[in-house]
Write a protein that holds these residues in place. Sequence first.
Motif, PDB file in Angstrom:
ATOM      1  N   LYS A   1      61.146  77.843 -16.883  1.00 25.38           N
ATOM      2  CA  LYS A   1      60.868  76.543 -15.766  1.00 25.38           C
ATOM      3  C   LYS A   1      59.826  75.334 -16.268  1.00 25.38           C
ATOM      4  O   LYS A   1      59.799  74.435 -15.950  1.00 25.38           O
ATOM      5  CB  LYS A   1      60.865  76.821 -14.541  1.00 25.38           C
ATOM      6  CG  LYS A   1      60.889  76.326 -13.074  1.00 25.38           C
ATOM      7  CD  LYS A   1      60.869  76.660 -12.021  1.00 25.38           C
ATOM      8  CE  LYS A   1      60.627  75.360 -11.165  1.00 25.38           C
ATOM      9  NZ  LYS A   1      60.735  75.964  -9.618  1.00 25.38           N
ATOM     10  N   ALA A   2      58.253  76.292 -16.405  1.00 24.59           N
ATOM     11  CA  ALA A   2      57.268  75.868 -17.222  1.00 24.59           C
ATOM     12  C   ALA A   2      57.490  75.511 -18.252  1.00 24.59           C
ATOM     13  O   ALA A   2      56.882  74.242 -18.674  1.00 24.59           O
ATOM     14  CB  ALA A   2      56.747  77.137 -17.303  1.00 24.59           C
ATOM     15  N   ILE A   3      57.461  76.152 -19.141  1.00 27.12           N
ATOM     16  CA  ILE A   3      58.194  75.664 -20.912  1.00 27.12           C
ATOM     17  C   ILE A   3      59.220  73.830 -20.751  1.00 27.12           C
ATOM     18  O   ILE A   3      58.321  73.062 -21.549  1.00 27.12           O
ATOM     19  CB  ILE A   3      58.222  76.611 -21.425  1.00 27.12           C
ATOM     20  CG1 ILE A   3      58.034  77.549 -21.455  1.00 27.12           C
ATOM     21  CG2 ILE A   3      59.246  75.372 -22.957  1.00 27.12           C
ATOM     22  CD1 ILE A   3      58.674  78.386 -22.069  1.00 27.12           C
ATOM     23  N   SER A   4      59.948  73.996 -20.012  1.00 27.05           N
ATOM     24  CA  SER A   4      60.505  72.830 -19.536  1.00 27.05           C
ATOM     25  C   SER A   4      59.956  71.849 -19.270  1.00 27.05           C
ATOM     26  O   SER A   4      60.292  70.110 -19.456  1.00 27.05           O
ATOM     27  CB  SER A   4      61.751  72.975 -18.883  1.00 27.05           C
ATOM     28  OG  SER A   4      62.403  73.960 -19.181  1.00 27.05           O
TER      29      SER A   4
ATOM     30  N   LEU B   1      55.171  61.192 -21.291  1.00 27.93           N
ATOM     31  CA  LEU B   1      53.940  59.946 -21.558  1.00 27.93           C
ATOM     32  C   LEU B   1      54.168  59.815 -22.360  1.00 27.93           C
ATOM     33  O   LEU B   1      53.359  58.426 -23.120  1.00 27.93           O
ATOM     34  CB  LEU B   1      52.522  61.542 -21.391  1.00 27.93           C
ATOM     35  CG  LEU B   1      51.907  61.064 -21.912  1.00 27.93           C
ATOM     36  CD1 LEU B   1      50.997  59.807 -20.526  1.00 27.93           C
ATOM     37  CD2 LEU B   1      50.389  62.114 -22.047  1.00 27.93           C
ATOM     38  N   ASN B   2      54.498  59.763 -23.436  1.00 26.30           N
ATOM     39  CA  ASN B   2      54.672  59.751 -25.061  1.00 26.30           C
ATOM     40  C   ASN B   2      55.430  58.762 -24.551  1.00 26.30           C
ATOM     41  O   ASN B   2      55.748  57.049 -25.635  1.00 26.30           O
ATOM     42  CB  ASN B   2      55.552  60.158 -25.505  1.00 26.30           C
ATOM     43  CG  ASN B   2      53.894  61.754 -26.079  1.00 26.30           C
ATOM     44  OD1 ASN B   2      52.782  60.986 -26.177  1.00 26.30           O
ATOM     45  ND2 ASN B   2      54.902  63.010 -26.265  1.00 26.30           N
ATOM     46  N   ASN B   3      56.591  58.514 -23.831  1.00 26.33           N
ATOM     47  CA  ASN B   3      57.200  57.439 -23.731  1.00 26.33           C
ATOM     48  C   ASN B   3      56.945  55.670 -23.073  1.00 26.33           C
ATOM     49  O   ASN B   3      56.630  54.896 -23.161  1.00 26.33           O
ATOM     50  CB  ASN B   3      58.287  58.111 -22.885  1.00 26.33           C
ATOM     51  CG  ASN B   3      59.761  58.192 -23.827  1.00 26.33           C
ATOM     52  OD1 ASN B   3      59.878  58.636 -25.219  1.00 26.33           O
ATOM     53  ND2 ASN B   3      60.280  58.716 -22.995  1.00 26.33           N
TER      54      ASN B   3
ATOM     55  N   VAL C   1      57.421  66.553 -19.437  1.00 35.51           N
ATOM     56  CA  VAL C   1      55.714  65.922 -18.454  1.00 35.51           C
ATOM     57  C   VAL C   1      55.478  64.634 -20.407  1.00 35.51           C
ATOM     58  O   VAL C   1      55.102  63.611 -19.832  1.00 35.51           O
ATOM     59  CB  VAL C   1      54.639  66.689 -18.175  1.00 35.51           C
ATOM     60  CG1 VAL C   1      53.389  65.364 -18.320  1.00 35.51           C
ATOM     61  CG2 VAL C   1      55.571  66.920 -17.037  1.00 35.51           C
ATOM     62  N   GLU C   2      55.393  65.903 -20.995  1.00 37.96           N
ATOM     63  CA  GLU C   2      55.033  65.683 -22.309  1.00 37.96           C
ATOM     64  C   GLU C   2      55.770  64.271 -23.497  1.00 37.96           C
ATOM     65  O   GLU C   2      55.093  63.102 -23.915  1.00 37.96           O
ATOM     66  CB  GLU C   2      54.797  66.711 -23.099  1.00 37.96           C
ATOM     67  CG  GLU C   2      53.644  66.135 -24.594  1.00 37.96           C
ATOM     68  CD  GLU C   2      53.663  67.398 -25.682  1.00 37.96           C
ATOM     69  OE1 GLU C   2      52.791  67.315 -26.241  1.00 37.96           O
ATOM     70  OE2 GLU C   2      55.202  68.527 -25.566  1.00 37.96           O
TER      71      GLU C   2
ATOM     72  N   GLU D   1      47.176  72.597 -11.664  1.00 36.84           N
ATOM     73  CA  GLU D   1      48.781  74.002 -11.946  1.00 36.84           C
ATOM     74  C   GLU D   1      48.722  73.704 -13.488  1.00 36.84           C
ATOM     75  O   GLU D   1      49.741  74.331 -14.147  1.00 36.84           O
ATOM     76  CB  GLU D   1      49.383  73.554 -10.783  1.00 36.84           C
ATOM     77  CG  GLU D   1      48.441  74.151  -9.642  1.00 36.84           C
ATOM     78  CD  GLU D   1      49.559  73.788  -8.187  1.00 36.84           C
ATOM     79  OE1 GLU D   1      49.675  74.411  -7.442  1.00 36.84           O
ATOM     80  OE2 GLU D   1      50.823  73.200  -8.392  1.00 36.84           O
ATOM     81  N   MET D   2      49.039  71.956 -13.445  1.00 35.08           N
ATOM     82  CA  MET D   2      49.674  71.932 -14.809  1.00 35.08           C
ATOM     83  C   MET D   2      48.800  72.121 -16.138  1.00 35.08           C
ATOM     84  O   MET D   2      49.344  72.118 -16.895  1.00 35.08           O
ATOM     85  CB  MET D   2      49.503  70.266 -15.243  1.00 35.08           C
ATOM     86  CG  MET D   2      50.440  69.414 -15.599  1.00 35.08           C
ATOM     87  SD  MET D   2      52.151  69.820 -15.645  1.00 35.08           S
ATOM     88  CE  MET D   2      52.917  69.673 -17.301  1.00 35.08           C
TER      89      MET D   2
END
Length: 85
Positions: free
Chosen positions: A67-70, A79-81, A75-76, A5-6
């Motif tokens: 909602k998907a864009i947010s 992950l970067n943090n 998540v990105e 889904e992701m």
Amino acid sequence: MRPIEMGVLNIITKREGLFTPIMIAQLLEVSKPMVTNHITVLEKKGYILRQSCANDKRSFYVIPADKAISLVKEVEKNLNNHLKN
């Protein structure tokens, strides 16, 4: 949220253009029925919208909802943090 889904959300939010379930299935290297099932779940959860294809009324494009864009951005960012630490 399931990884596939992701994956669907990443494709439709990060890549240019419009995507049908068949196109998404090819990119994820899974079956169309599997993608269609996950699209239905994502639609019920409010992450995606369906847009009819002008040239083929049986097919549709998968459009990301806000909602998907947010979610993909969050998540990105997380992950970067995580990778920085």
